[in-house]
Write an enzyme that holds these catalytic residues in place. Structure first.
Site, PDB file in Angstrom:
ATOM      1  N   CYS A   4     -34.325  49.530  -8.897  1.00  0.00           N
ATOM      2  CA  CYS A   4     -35.428  49.679  -9.855  1.00  0.00           C
ATOM      3  C   CYS A   4     -35.003  49.219 -11.255  1.00  0.00           C
ATOM      4  CB  CYS A   4     -35.863  51.139  -9.984  1.00  0.00           C
ATOM      5  SG  CYS A   4     -36.059  52.017  -8.446  1.00  0.00           S
ATOM      6  N   ASP A   5     -33.819  49.622 -11.676  1.00  0.00           N
ATOM      7  CA  ASP A   5     -33.453  49.507 -13.092  1.00  0.00           C
ATOM      8  C   ASP A   5     -32.431  48.411 -13.406  1.00  0.00           C
ATOM      9  OD1 ASP A   5     -35.143  51.674 -13.434  1.00  0.00           O
ATOM     10  OD2 ASP A   5     -33.548  53.120 -13.099  1.00  0.00           O
TER      11      ASP A   5
ATOM     12  N   CYS B  89     -31.067  54.432  -9.424  1.00  0.00           N
ATOM     13  CA  CYS B  89     -31.728  53.372  -8.645  1.00  0.00           C
ATOM     14  C   CYS B  89     -31.473  51.995  -9.262  1.00  0.00           C
ATOM     15  CB  CYS B  89     -33.228  53.652  -8.550  1.00  0.00           C
ATOM     16  SG  CYS B  89     -34.113  52.446  -7.543  1.00  0.00           S
TER      17      CYS B  89
END
Ligand code: NDP
Length: 493
Positions: free
Chosen positions: A184-185, A181
Site C-alpha cells: 500500500c505505502d 503494508c
C-alpha cells in the site's frame, strides 16, 4: 404452518446437548463443560427473523472455503465479509505454495475462490460483525450497523492482524513513516532509505515490494537467521540494494515530531546501540488472531487463539466452529486455513443434521430466512476525485465555512478499497454538512506528498484552510461516521 407445529408434525424435537458456563476470570478461563446439559429445541426458532442456518464470519481463504462447502450442501449460508474483504491474502503478492497454482497472485486466488463460492448461491453481506451472543441458541450475531442475525451454526474465520512492536515512537509515527503494508505505502518512499523489521515470509515480501521504490532497504532480524522459507529468501538475491542485518532489536522509532527520521537499534550480540537514519519503518513481525470479539464467549488458548478440539474445528460452544489464523497458531498457511475452513463447514453441516435441521425444515422456515433484498445497500454519494492541489486550495477559499474531508486511497490497498464504498455512504449521510473528496495516490502521488500523507488509507479533514483531524488507518462505516461527526463538532468548538 407455524414452525412449532411443523416441527411436531415432522416428529423432530431435536435435542442438542450444550453447555456454557461463564467464569469471571477474564478471557483465559471462561467455559467448562456443564454436566447438567441443557437442551435446545427447534421451537426456539419460532418467530425469529433474519435466520441464518450457517453464518460465516470473515472472507479470507478459511471463510470462503467453508462457504463453498456449505453452499454446495445447499444450506442457506451467509458470509459476513468483515473489514478486510478477502483477508490478508489480498495484501500479498506472489504465492508459490497454493496447490495447483504454482505462481499466482494472492488477490487473484481470492477472486477465483470468491467466484467459485458465488456460483454455489452463498449470500455475501458487506458487513462486519461487531458483537456475538453464544449464550442462547439460536445464537445472535449483531453487525456494526445494529442488525441482529439469528444463526443456527457459525464458522469463525476472522483471521489475524499484523502485530506491533510496542516500542517508543511506533504509535506516534504510525502513518508518518511507520507502516505494516509495503504494497500500500511503498510508493511514498521513493528514493528514500527504509527498514523492514522481521525475519519471516512477510518481511521478505515487504522488502521485495519496497525494492522498486526505495533507494535502500535493510531487513532487521533479531536472531542470527531468518524464519522465511529458503525459496523466499532466495528472491532477495535479485536486489543489490536490499541487505540483511542480524541480531538487531528495535529500541525506539525516532522522528522530528512530524515524521520518522530513524530507528534506535541494539545489537544483541555485540551489545552496542546505534541510530540508523531512515524515513520508513515497515513492520513484518507476525500477526495476532482477531479473537477479541469472542473472548467472553469461547475458550481461548495462549496468544488469544480460539481453542478447537476433538480433531475437528469445534470450539468450546456447540455449533460454533473456527478455522484459519484465528485458531491456528502453528501452520499459518493459506492452504491450511482453506482446508480447516472445509472441515469447519463439514462440522457445521453435521451439527445442523444432529439437531434435526434439514432441507425440508429449511423450506418450512423460508419466510424467516435472511434475504439479500432486505439488505439493499445504503445510498452512496458520487465522491469527486481530487487531481490537483491548486483546485483544492481554490475550493477551500470559496467555501471557508465548509468542512472538507479527503480520503487518500490506493487501488493496491485492499483495506482502502473495502473502505471506499463506506466512505461514499458517509459522504451521502453528511452531504449537507461537509464536502468530500478522494485522492488516488497511485495516480497522484504528488498530491499525497503535498498533504504529507505517507500511508493509506488516510483521511484528512480541513476547515478554513486548517487541518482539523487526521486518521491514517482503515475505518468501519460506524467509525467513519463518528470520525466525521467529531471533526464537525471540533471544528465548531
Ligand atoms: P512469522 O511469524 O512467520 O514471522 C515473524 C517474524 O518476525 C519472525 O522472524 C520473528 O522473529 C519476527 N519477530 C516477531 N516479533 C518480533 C519483535 N518484537 N521484534 C523483532 N522481530 C520480531 O510471520 P509472517 O507474518 O512473516 O508469516 C505468517 C505466515 O504467513 C507464515 O506461515 C508465512 O509462511 C505466511 N506467509 C506466506 C507468504 C507467501 O507465501 N507469499 C507471504 C507472507 C506470509 P523470530 O524468528 O526470532 O521469532
Amino acid at each position: 404452518m407455524k414452525i412449532s407445529t411443523c416441527v411436531a408434525s415432522m416428529g423432530i424435537v431435536a435435542v442438542v446437548v450444550y453447555f456454557m458456563m461463564i467464569g469471571d476470570c477474564g478471557h483465559k478461563e471462561q467455559f467448562k463443560r456443564d454436566a447438567s446439559h441443557k437442551s435446545i429445541s427447534m421451537t426456539a426458532l419460532t418467530g425469529k427473523p433474519n435466520l441464518v442456518p450457517i453464518a460465516i464470519i470473515g472472507s479470507g481463504p478459511a471463510g470462503l472455503s467453508a462457504a463453498m462447502y456449505a453452499g454446495r450442501a445447499r444450506h442457506h449460508t451467509v458470509i459476513f465479509d468483515g473489514p478486510l474483504k478477502g483477508g490478508l491474502l489480498t495484501n500479498t503478492t506472489w504465492v508459490d505454495n497454493w496447490p495447483a497454482l504454482p505462481h499466482y497472485m494472492g488477490p487473484e486466488i481470492i477472486d477465483k475462490l470468491r467466484g467459485q463460492v458465488e456460483s454455489t448461491g452463498v449470500m455475501f453481506l458487506p458487513k462486519t460483525v461487531s458483537s456475538v451472543d453464544f449464550s442462547v441458541w439460536p445464537y445472535t450475531l449483531t453487525t456494526e450497523d445494529g442488525i441482529a442475525f439469528h444463526v443456527l451454526a457459525v464458522v469463525i474465520a476472522t483471521g489475524a492482524t499484523p502485530r506491533k512492536l510496542g516500542v517508543l515512537g511506533e504509535e506516534k509515527y504510525m502513518g508518518y513513516g511507520v507502516s505494516s503494508c509495503a504494497k500500500c505505502d511503498g510508493p511514498f518512499f521513493k528514493d528514500k532509505e527504509v527498514v523492514v523489521i522481521g525475519g519471516g515470509d512477510s518481511a521478505v515480501e515487504q522488502a521485495i515490494e519496497l525494492a522498486p521504490w526505495a533507494k535502500k532497504v535493510t531487513v532487521l532480524i533479531r536472531k542470527n537467521r531468518m524464519r522465511a522459507a529458503q525459496s523466499m529468501q532466495d528472491r532477495l538475491k535479485n536486489y543489490d540494494h536490499v541487505s540483511l542485518r542480524y541480531h538487531v532489536d528495535i529500541q525506539e522509532i525516532c522522528g522530528d515530531g512530524e515524521e520518522v527520521t530513524g530507528v534506535k537499534i541494539y545489537n544483541n550480540k555485540t551489545e552496542s546501540v546505534e541510530f540508523l537514519p531512515v524515513s520508513g519503518v515497515f513492520l513484518a513481525i507476525g500477526h495476532d488472531p482477531n479473537s477479541a470479539l469472542f473472548a467472553n464467549s469461547l475458550e481461548l488458548e495462549f496468544g488469544g487463539y480460539i481453542r478447537t478440539m476433538n480433531k475437528s474445528q469445534e470450539t468450546s460452544v456447540p455449533g460454533v466452529f473456527a478455522a484459519g489464523e484465528v485458531e491456528d497458531n502453528h501452520y499459518r498457511q493459506a492452504s491450511v486455513a482453506s482446508g480447516n475452513g472445509v472441515k469447519a463447514a463439514l462440522d457445521a453441516i453435521e451439527f445442523l443434521s444432529s439437531i434435526g435441521y434439514d432441507l425440508k425444515m429449511a423450506d418450512q422456515l423460508k419466510t424467516q430466512l435472511v434475504r439479500k433484498e432486505d439488505f439493499i445497500e445504503a445510498e452512496e454519494a458520487d465522491v469527486p476525485l481530487l487531481t490537483d492541489y491548486a483546485e483544492f486550495k481554490e475550493f477551500m477559499k470559496e467555501h471557508p465555512d465548509m468542512l472538507v474531508v479527503v480520503d487518500f486511497f490506493s487501488e493496491d490497498c485492499s483495506s482502502c478499497m473495502t473502505m471506499l464504498p463506506k466512505y461514499a455512504e458517509t459522504a451521502y449521510e453528511f452531504k449537507d454538512k461537509a464536502h468530500f473528496f478522494k485522492v488516488d495516490v497511485g495516480a497522484h502521488l504528488e498530491l499525497a506528498q503535498e498533504f504529507f500523507v505517507y500511508k493509506v488509507p488516510c483521511i484528512l479533514v480541513f476547515k478554513n484552510g486548517n487541518l482539523v483531524s487526521r486518521f491514517a488507518s482503515a475505518m468501519s462505516k460506524q467509525e467513519l461516521g463518528d470520525f466525521v461527526q467529531k471533526s464537525l463538532e471540533d471544528s465548531i468548538a
